[in-house]
Scaffold this active site. Structure first.
Site: not given
Ligand code: NAG
Ligand code: NAG
Ligand code: NAG
Ligand code: NAG
Ligand code: NAG
Ligand code: NAG
Ligand code: NAG
Ligand code: NAG
Ligand code: NAG
Ligand code: NAG
Length: 584
Positions: A348, A455
């Site tokens: 991220e 994910e």
């Protein structure tokens, strides 16, 4: 006596019968999609689709002023190419506009080439419905001096007329546009295109040619086809409950060959107390995976979100952080080097910048280099959310993502690193915007790097959770640039609460049914049988098979004795012929 003391020379004599291209379907992927700003960009997709005068060859006919300001035709001095210009703007939405009709349930693909009169500024395509709602179709950072592709779309869950508007907060700049396209598709058209694409990108036509030693083709023999392993990684997240719950073990191992540990490899899990590392749990999970032939994505070395550091890390000085982080990357990467397929190196790092803020702007790029040096075989991934799942998070849109990617690969020493594009795919409970998801995949696919959905889940709160999950999985699986999918879900008994795949008793939820259905559907059936032919078809027997590992068993027409051969069906074997010679 062995009638089939055959010479299986199929591997050596795989004849590549190259096939002339595929018919172009009405709905298609945009292989010319690009995140680059171009001097000579492309045509309008679908000939403009629903847009009137999409290339501005007839002045501004069909276009009107939205809000205040004015519009006119512009002409390139160099090429004479014509486009539309919105000038004298006073409000962000002041621009050129065209009215269109949006129908409930339809998918809309949108694209346009845009430019602004000076500097660089975000330009958005916005749909304003008759009741005043603004829906974002796409956003791009437009520049002066070159054209940027503004690409996205929407799924209408209402029927309404809508104005397509081009928005820029900076009213001091003119907005220019050319080759605008809006095309609508029914749900059925969209699905049918996915199915055609799956046939093309996930399957291979295999041609059997079974002959006797005297070179005549065997007639009436039977080839039974059994797929042992899927060629497409469709896996599932895994957590530490797997170590103690045998139902979870059986459930997992009977379905999946790819995984990511949800939290167990993270720094906050392996070094809760400064200086005391404990890898007991991830080591045991690695062992379980090895025993069951499960490949693992390494997740993650660092996480750029300040909220997800080991507690003690937050209070370190930059110097101490640098030292602690160096120990961390060295420790985890060396420990698992050669045992993982991927690393999420700096999780991220578009949304967050904990390491950049503390250690400088090159922090991510440097850690990618270090990880690559320590584990040169693994593919090094960026891993972000909202790039495909949400069309209004500019920080991580395909353009911003590609900038970060370029920054990392162009960093000294990273030139040889194998890199991957990780897209988390945490979708909210609304209807997924598949045209937007596809446009992001098209744009990122232009890099040619492997793209994994890492994910995937759909937030709870909608009765359509499982249906949306299926739509997302199909969109990813059918896209030619996607190389793998991991869903972050699992049994309720293992604490998967957002989208459990089974209830407490390991009975499937609706989402669990989706997984099992697709695992079956994306595999060649176990009862597939082909009869070998002599006269017909020149002795060839054709069948289309999903990529993967196979056992083929050939049964002799008279003696019934049989033999098995192993074979890998891959996309690198275009139109492969399996030639087997039987010594009878
Ligand atoms: C639009 O398409 C035309 C071809 O029809 C091409 O010549 C022109 O360069 C394109 N313009 C832009 C800005 O994409
Ligand atoms: C434009 O302004 C709106 C409203 O102030 C804001 O929410 C949005 O983030 C701005 N967009 C850009 C690209 O600055
Ligand atoms: C080739 O061998 C097969 C199996 O022994 C036999 O059935 C067939 O007649 C032979 N063909 C020729 C042309 O000899
Ligand atoms: C390491 O972690 C395991 C699993 O949580 C625990 O059983 C063990 O006591 C820990 N070891 C040390 C030295 O703390
Ligand atoms: C990403 O987008 C944001 C706007 O949300 C912008 O401020 C930032 O500079 C962009 N980053 C890159 C790398 O382009
Ligand atoms: C970051 O890396 C670039 C090379 O890619 C280098 O030119 C620059 O000086 C570095 N910046 C810092 C702050 O180290
Ligand atoms: C990249 O690989 C090539 C060939 O293996 C090698 O010559 C070169 O030194 C490598 N470059 C880097 C930056 O590692
Ligand atoms: C359409 O979807 C949006 C976003 O999911 C939602 O907020 C809205 O209520 C929906 N509208 C209708 C009419 O279902
Ligand atoms: C082969 O199998 C068929 C049917 O299963 C049977 O009728 C035949 O007798 C078998 N032939 C031999 C040689 O065993
Ligand atoms: C596939 O065939 C090989 C022999 O070629 C055999 O050893 C293996 O057990 C078979 N695998 C399965 C799953 O049937």
């Amino acid at each position: 006596m062995n009638f089939f003391a055959q010479t299986c020379i199929f591997l050596l004599s795989c004849i590549l019968l190259l096939h002339s291209g595929y018919r172009i379907q009405a709905l298609r992927y945009d292989h010319s999609a690009t995140t680059k700003c171009l001097a000579e960009p492309g045509r309008a997709h679908y000939g403009g689709g629903l847009i009137i005068n999409p290339e501005f060859n007839r002045g501004v006919e069909g276009w009107t002023v939205f809000g205040q300001g004015a519009i006119k035709q512009g002409t390139s001095k160099e090429s004479g190419n014509r486009f539309i210009v919105s000038h004298s703007r006073r409000e962000p939405l002041d621009s050129f506009s065209q009215k269109t009709q949006l129908e409930n349930g339809k998918f809309y693909s949108f694209s346009a080439w845009v430019q602004i009169s000076e500097g660089s500024e975000t330009v958005a395509a916005v749909f304003k419905t008759s009741d005043g709602k603004l829906l974002y179709g796409a956003k791009v950072l437009a520049k002066h001096g070159c054209w940027s592709l503004l690409k996205g779309g929407l799924v209408a869950n209402f029927t309404s007329s809508a104005h397509i508007i081009f928005k820029s907060n900076n009213t001091g700049v003119e907005i220019w546009a050319d080759n605008v396209s809006l095309q609508s598709f029914t749900k059925e058209q969209w699905r049918s295109h996915q199915d055609k694409s799956i046939d093309k990108v996930r399957k291979q036509k295999v041609r059997f040619h079974i002959t006797y030693a005297n070179k005549t083709a065997m007639e009436g023999g039977v080839i039974s086809i059994k797929q042992i392993k899927s060629g497409f990684p469709f896996g599932c997240g895994m957590n530490h409950y797997i170590l103690t719950n045998t139902d979870y073990q059986d459930w997992f191992a009977s379905r999946f060959k790819f995984t990511t540990f949800t939290n167990e490899m993270k720094w906050y899990s392996t070094e809760k107390i400064k200086g005391i590392e404990n890898y007991t749990i991830p080591d045991a999970m690695m062992k379980f995976c090895k025993k069951n032939g499960i490949s693992i994505r390494g997740h993650n070395i660092f996480w750029d979100n300040p909220k997800h550091q080991p507690e003690w890390v937050n209070t370190l000085s930059p110097e101490d952080l640098k030292e602690a982080a160096a120990r961390r990357i060295n420790s985890v990467t060396t420990r698992y080097a050669g045992k993982l397929i991927h690393w999420d190196v700096m999780n991220e790092n578009l949304h967050f910048r904990f390491y950049e803020d503390n250690l400088g702007n090159n922090a991510s790029a440097e850690y990618y280099r270090t990880a690559h040096l320590l584990d040169p075989q693994a593919t090094m991934f960026l891993n972000e959310y909202n790039t495909i799942e949400f069309n209004n998070d500019e920080t991580v849109n395909a353009l911003n993502y590609s900038k970060k990617l370029e920054e990392i690969i162009s960093y000294p020493g990273n030139g040889n690193m194998s890199v991957g594009i990780g897209l988390q795919g945490h979708f909210n409970s609304g209807k997924p915007n598949l045209p937007y998801m596809r446009s992001a995949l098209d744009l990122l696919g232009s890099f040619g790097f492997p793209i994994w959905l890492t994910e995937v889940d759909v937030d709870k709160g909608s009765p359509s959770q499982a249906e949306y999950f299926e739509e997302i999985l199909r969109e990813a699986y059918s896209h030619p640039s996607v190389n793998g999918i991991i869903s972050f879900a699992g049994p309720e008994a293992a604490g998967f609460k957002v989208m459990p795949l089974t209830d407490k008793d390991f009975k499937n939820t609706a989402a669990g049914d989706v997984v099992d259905k697709l695992l079956r559907e994306w595999k060649s059936g176990n009862d597939l049988v082909v009869e070998t032919s002599a006269a017909g078809n020149n002795g060839f027997s054709d069948i289309s098979l999903f990529h993967g590992d196979y056992n083929f068993t050939i049964k002799h027409p008279v003696t019934n004795s049989s033999t098995s051969i192993s074979f890998k069906v891959t996309k690198d074997l275009p139109r492969g012929t399996v030639h087997v010679q039987i010594d009878a």
